[in-house]
Design a protein around this motif. Structure first.
Motif, PDB file in Angstrom:
ATOM      1  N   THR A   4       0.831  -1.201   0.000  1.00 38.43           N
ATOM      2  CA  THR A   4       0.000   0.000   0.000  1.00 38.43           C
ATOM      3  C   THR A   4       0.865   1.251   0.000  1.00 38.43           C
ATOM      4  N   LEU A   8       0.699   3.975  -2.993  1.00 34.74           N
ATOM      5  CA  LEU A   8       0.362   5.384  -2.786  1.00 34.74           C
ATOM      6  C   LEU A   8       1.547   6.318  -3.054  1.00 34.74           C
ATOM      7  N   LEU A  69      -0.542   7.833  -7.080  1.00 33.16           N
ATOM      8  CA  LEU A  69      -1.033   6.472  -7.233  1.00 33.16           C
ATOM      9  C   LEU A  69      -0.179   5.674  -8.204  1.00 33.16           C
ATOM     10  N   ILE A  92      -7.466  -4.781  -0.385  1.00 35.27           N
ATOM     11  CA  ILE A  92      -6.468  -3.743  -0.105  1.00 35.27           C
ATOM     12  C   ILE A  92      -6.617  -3.269   1.334  1.00 35.27           C
ATOM     13  N   GLY A  94      -7.182  -0.556   3.954  1.00 36.09           N
ATOM     14  CA  GLY A  94      -7.937   0.690   3.889  1.00 36.09           C
ATOM     15  C   GLY A  94      -7.113   1.907   4.275  1.00 36.09           C
ATOM     16  N   PRO A  95      -7.571   3.079   3.859  1.00 32.31           N
ATOM     17  CA  PRO A  95      -6.806   4.303   4.091  1.00 32.31           C
ATOM     18  C   PRO A  95      -6.678   4.682   5.568  1.00 32.31           C
ATOM     19  N   TRP A  98      -4.123   2.207   7.147  1.00 35.89           N
ATOM     20  CA  TRP A  98      -2.776   2.482   6.653  1.00 35.89           C
ATOM     21  C   TRP A  98      -2.199   3.716   7.337  1.00 35.89           C
ATOM     22  N   TYR A 122      -7.476   6.407  -3.496  1.00 34.12           N
ATOM     23  CA  TYR A 122      -8.278   5.190  -3.351  1.00 34.12           C
ATOM     24  C   TYR A 122      -9.455   5.213  -4.326  1.00 34.12           C
ATOM     25  N   ILE A 139     -11.968  -3.786   1.161  1.00 37.05           N
ATOM     26  CA  ILE A 139     -11.091  -2.797   1.805  1.00 37.05           C
ATOM     27  C   ILE A 139     -11.047  -3.134   3.294  1.00 37.05           C
TER      28      ILE A 139
END
Length: 145
Positions: A4, A8, A69, A92, A94-95, A98, A122, A139
């Motif tokens: 991740t 990002l 990204l 994935i 999740g924000p 992370w 995202y 997610i």
């Protein structure tokens, strides 16, 4: 979590000097460190995944962190499975989780304050996965449990 971080584009400066953010050289330097070609960088910090014996590479973020990204890994894995005739559900981190797992060397800075910068990436990734045919994306947000 390292996937991740790379997805990002949140590569710390010490590793950006090694090469392209999406390269295996940078990925492995973050995971294992690198001591070649006059470059001596340690591996990223590793910590336990909650109270288990599993570990993850801790993202290191700055208050003025730039993101970009790089969807190559999730899209590539989805395309590879589809080419083999498998209908998959990409998973994935999740924000929120992370960012909660991240640290900063800046005193008083909360990485969660970067959520507004991360969410559009995202959304872009979800759009690209949908364009590839993904009907579902999982997610995971373990920090919210």
């Amino acid at each position: 979590v390292l996937d991740t971080t790379v997805m990002l584009g949140a590569i710390p400066a010490a590793y950006r000097a090694i090469g392209d953010a999406g390269s295996l050289d940078v990925y492995f330097a973050m995971a294992r460190g690198r001591q070649t070609d006059g470059v001596d960088v340690p591996a990223s910090e590793m910590t336990k995944w909650f109270d288990t014996n599993y570990h993850y590479m801790v993202p290191e973020l700055e208050p003025e962190q730039a993101f970009a990204l790089n969807p190559a890994k999730p899209l590539g894995e989805y395309r590879e499975a589809a080419a083999l005739g498998h209908k998959t559900r990409p998973v994935i981190v999740g924000p929120v989780s992370w960012l909660k797992f991240a640290k900063s060397r800046t005193p008083g800075f909360d990485p969660l304050s970067l959520l507004g910068k991360v969410l559009p990436l995202y959304a872009d990734l979800l759009g690209q996965l949908a364009a590839e045919g993904a009907e579902w994306v999982q997610i995971d947000e373990p920090a919210l449990v």
